[in-house]
Design an enzyme around this catalytic site. Structure first.
Site, short mmCIF file in Angstrom:
data_model
loop_
_atom_site.label_atom_id
_atom_site.label_comp_id
_atom_site.label_asym_id
_atom_site.label_seq_id
_atom_site.Cartn_x
_atom_site.Cartn_y
_atom_site.Cartn_z
N ASP A 25 0.82 -1.21 0.00
CA ASP A 25 0.00 0.00 0.00
C ASP A 25 0.86 1.27 0.00
OD1 ASP A 25 -2.68 1.29 0.48
OD2 ASP A 25 -1.64 2.01 2.27
N GLU A 33 1.44 -0.61 -4.98
CA GLU A 33 0.43 0.38 -5.33
C GLU A 33 1.14 1.68 -5.67
OE1 GLU A 33 -3.15 3.15 -3.67
OE2 GLU A 33 -1.70 2.32 -2.30
C1 LIG Z 1 -5.94 1.73 -3.67
C2 LIG Z 1 -5.53 1.74 -2.25
O1 LIG Z 1 -5.10 0.74 -1.73
N1 LIG Z 1 -5.70 2.86 -1.59
C3 LIG Z 1 -5.32 3.03 -0.21
C4 LIG Z 1 -4.04 3.75 -0.16
O2 LIG Z 1 -3.62 4.03 1.10
C5 LIG Z 1 -4.53 4.78 1.87
C6 LIG Z 1 -3.91 4.91 3.22
O3 LIG Z 1 -3.45 3.66 3.65
C7 LIG Z 1 -5.90 4.12 1.91
O4 LIG Z 1 -6.83 4.98 2.52
C8 LIG Z 1 -6.37 3.81 0.52
O5 LIG Z 1 -7.57 3.09 0.55
#
Ligand SMILES: CC(=O)N[C@H]1CO[C@H](CO)[C@@H](O)[C@@H]1O
Ligand SMILES: *[C@@H]1O[C@H](CO)[C@@H](O)[C@H](O)[C@H]1NC(C)=O
Ligand SMILES: *[C@@H]1O[C@H](CO)[C@@H](O)[C@H](O)[C@H]1NC(C)=O
Ligand SMILES: *[C@@H]1O[C@H](CO)[C@@H](O)[C@H](O)[C@H]1NC(C)=O
Ligand SMILES: *[C@@H]1O[C@H](CO)[C@@H](O)[C@H](O)[C@H]1NC(C)=O
Ligand SMILES: *[C@@H]1O[C@H](CO)[C@@H](O)[C@H](O)[C@H]1NC(C)=O
Ligand SMILES: *[C@@H]1O[C@H](CO)[C@@H](O)[C@H](O)[C@H]1NC(C)=O
Ligand SMILES: *[C@@H]1O[C@H](CO)[C@@H](O)[C@H](O)[C@H]1NC(C)=O
Ligand SMILES: [Ca+2]
Ligand SMILES: [Ca+2]
Length: 593
Positions: A259, A319
């Site tokens: 993430d 990500e």
């Molecule tokens: C697409 C995804 O995973 N989004 C996450 C990215 O990180 C933030 C903070 O951890 C999350 O709120 C999102 O949902």
């Protein structure tokens, strides 16, 4: 995060070395002449085919499967408390076999105060009781593997919850944890007012610094103030996080989805200010000192080494939202696959998409194919941070969008429910549940809609839970759940679900198991490309425009073909004359050439 609408980033070319310039000059000259003639004769937009090589080595499991994202809160509630859980996922494992999906990515299920629904982890090696317990997870891994389904779990390394014992010990300056987070005293004015070290802003709006009254210092958070960032310049943090990976690898997980990785490091010089007032997360200057810092890749490499100590091929997918092409390459080089999220923010008329939808997708698909050597592409069209396809692009386009996702080269990732053409919940008038919407006091920031419960049947609560309790997010009328659900669509020829399953089968053909793609082009607002090899070739044609369109595509060297898959079931098995065929708005065909 993927909430950003529109992209201003540059699309870099395939040829990065200056040596190519002479060749390019000659090619461009010839090209201009040819294109001028061709454009005059055909209303097609011509585009270079990315020169990717088809890997000759055997493909690994993550290259041949579809990855399916499960948001555990919303998938299936096994005990009627209104929140989905791990037992619920276990109940539905056969569904993945039916769909033709071989890998499931689970969004966080770790202990958390749920201030960001699990993206705020207070204990990385414990299952939150709302989702079940460790025995459930062990059973999930075991039964999934029995069914040949790989399990990829979310890894949230950038920040913990402020409820983590690590953070509690850190704010009390406990030796071992003293430097686990990013602390700074900032300034204190003569009248006692505290001023943050700088004006860096959080992705979730507002200052990214919060004053802590216990430690009497500010801590940094890229997201919510309840999500303090870990300090990756501290070797003890790096060691602790590697232990987390080992913990789950020992349990048999097949991979991790990392993430928010671009936020892992912040510049050491806190006096540097980022350009203020920008609101586009794709703007490289907005997070100049808090995103895409070079140290990230050392950490990714360390994690890759940990994974490599385990048997079998373990997958590491990062990500990476709104990062430039050069950054993406570095993730590949460090041993991870950067999730290609650029198709997600695409919407008709959005800022990053001034042209037609088809043009917008084509440009980004080519960007996603811009690989080196044996690098493997991946495409994603939805997730838990963005409106569902049926809402973002339109319900009539949902099937064509799945057709695109599942016929593109590389590994596709599907968000749960998209195989049904499901819409998001309409929670207008309800108090948002998403903390981002609550803290920013703006319901427009709510991600509740796309997190609506999976629709399994036309029974009460759409089979998400048994009984008549209240699910954490309501099943809303606009989702047409009595018709749009797994059970009903399973019975209907030509349903979104049936089409999805058929397309999943198509991917098993050898020609789809390569990065080969020909003629990615646009005719009007119809996106076309050819997949397959030798005598097993398929033309994909998707009308993403607002009106029907008749096209002549004989220039690809074929005169006719047979429709093998269609968003309109009655066109299946019909012969298509490529000199003149019509596609309704939102219609998609896969034509065997
Ligand atoms: C697409 C995804 O995973 N989004 C996450 C990215 O990180 C933030 C903070 O951890 C999350 O709120 C999102 O949902
Ligand atoms: C996490 O939970 C496990 C199991 O309950 C426990 O042994 C461990 O100490 C916890 N870790 C932290 C950092 O709280
Ligand atoms: C302290 O001083 C600053 C700067 O002059 C001012 O903005 C702030 O309002 C003051 N705070 C209090 C509590 O007086
Ligand atoms: C964590 O942050 C939230 C939101 O600011 C706050 O309400 C809560 O008290 C904090 N918890 C701890 C242990 O500091
Ligand atoms: C959502 O619900 C609101 C209030 O009931 C309604 O005005 C609106 O048209 C609905 N939107 C959609 C997309 O269904
Ligand atoms: C939410 O979006 C609507 C429609 O775009 C807009 O009119 C409204 O001002 C927005 N609300 C806030 C609080 O930004
Ligand atoms: C679905 O289509 C198949 C093949 O065209 C046909 O044999 C079958 O009867 C159809 N089923 C229904 C329920 O229409
Ligand atoms: C589906 O295709 C058939 C045969 O071409 C056509 O008659 C029908 O109108 C199409 N249906 C829709 C909804 O476009
Ligand atoms: Ca439950
Ligand atoms: Ca960070």
């Amino acid at each position: 995060m993927g909430l950003e609408e529109g992209s201003t980033k540059k699309h870099t070319g395939f040829c990065e070395s200056g040596k190519c310039s002479v060749v390019i000059f000659v090619l461009v000259a010839i090209g201009i002449a040819v294109v001028a003639c061709v454009t005059f004769l055909f209303p097609a937009v011509r585009t270079t085919v990315p020169p990717t090589e088809t890997p000759t080595t055997t493909l690994t499991w993550w290259q041949t499967t579809i990855i399916y994202q499960v948001y555990p809160r919303s998938f299936r509630d096994s005990n009627g408390d209104g929140v989905g859980d791990l037992k619920g996922v276990i109940e539905k494992l056969s569904y993945f076999n039916d769909l033709g999906v071989g890998a499931v990515w689970l969004s966080p299920f770790f202990t958390s105060p749920m201030r960001d629904f699990g993206y705020d982890v207070s204990n990385y090696t414990e299952v939150d009781k709302i989702f079940g317990n460790m025995a459930d997870f062990d059973e999930l891994i075991r039964t999934a593997h029995e069914k040949d389904i790989k399990i990829i779990i979310d890894f949230v390394p950038n920040h913990t919850s402020n409820e983590s014992t690590w953070f509690k010990d850190s704010r009390n300056s406990m030796d071992q944890y003293k430097d686990f987070y990013i602390w700074n005293a900032g300034k204190t004015l003569p009248n006692g007012t505290h001023v943050a070290p700088n004006k860096w802003i959080s992705v979730f709006e507002g200052s990214s610094w919060t004053w802590d009254d216990v430690r009497k210092e500010y801590y940094y958070h890229a997201f919510l103030d309840s999500q303090p960032d870990l300090n990756y310049r501290n070797p003890a943090v790096r060691a602790a996080m590697k232990d987390v990976l080992r913990f789950w690898l020992n349990k048999g997980v097949d991979g991790f989805r990392i993430d928010a990785i671009p936020h892992l490091f912040e510049h050491v010089d806190l006096s540097l200010e980022e350009r203020p007032g920008m609101s586009d997360a794709f703007d490289p200057d907005r997070y100049k000192y808090t995103k895409n810092q070079p140290e990230i890749f050392d950490v990714v490499r360390e994690w890759r080494e940990v994974l490599n100590q385990y048997e079998g091929e373990r997958f590491l997918v990062a990500e990476t939202v709104g990062i430039p092409q050069e950054e993406r390459q570095k993730y590949y080089e460090a041993g991870s696959v950067p999730f290609f999220f650029d198709l997600i923010p695409v919407a008709r008329g959005s800022r990053g998409c001034p042209n037609t939808l088809a043009q917008c997708y084509l440009t980004r698909i080519i960007d996603g194919m811009n690989l080196k050597g044996a690098q493997w592409p991946n495409f994603v069209i939805g997730n838990h941070d963005n409106r569902r396809i049926a809402d973002r692009i339109g319900q009539e386009y949902a099937d064509a969008m799945n057709m695109m996702l599942l016929t593109l080269p590389g590994t596709p990732t599907s968000y749960y429910g998209e195989e049904l053409g499901m819409r998001g919940g309409n929670y207008t008038g309800f108090q948002p549940k998403d903390p981002f919407a609550i803290t920013s006091n703006n319901p427009n920031n709510s991600r509740d809609s796309e997190r609506n419960p999976m629709q399994w049947s036309n029974t009460v609560n759409a089979g998400f839970m048994d009984g008549t309790g209240e699910p954490w997010l309501k099943i809303t009328a606009n989702t047409e759940y009595p018709r749009v659900n797994v059970e009903e669509e399973g019975k209907v020829n030509g349903s979104s679900l049936q089409l999805y399953k058929e397309l999943a089968q198509l991917r098993a053909r050898p020609g789809f198991r390569s990065t080969h793609i020909e003629h990615p082009e646009i005719f009007g607002e119809v996106l076309t490309y050819i997949r397959g090899v030798d005598v097993d070739k398929y033309l994909v044609a998707l009308n993403l425009g607002l009106v029907g369109f008749r096209l002549d595509i004989t220039q690809i060297g074929y005169s006719q073909g047979t429709v093998v898959f269609a968003t309109n079931f009655s066109r299946k098995n019909t012969i298509i004359q490529l000199a003149s065929f019509h596609l309704q708005r939102g219609e998609g065909l896969v034509i065997k050439l």
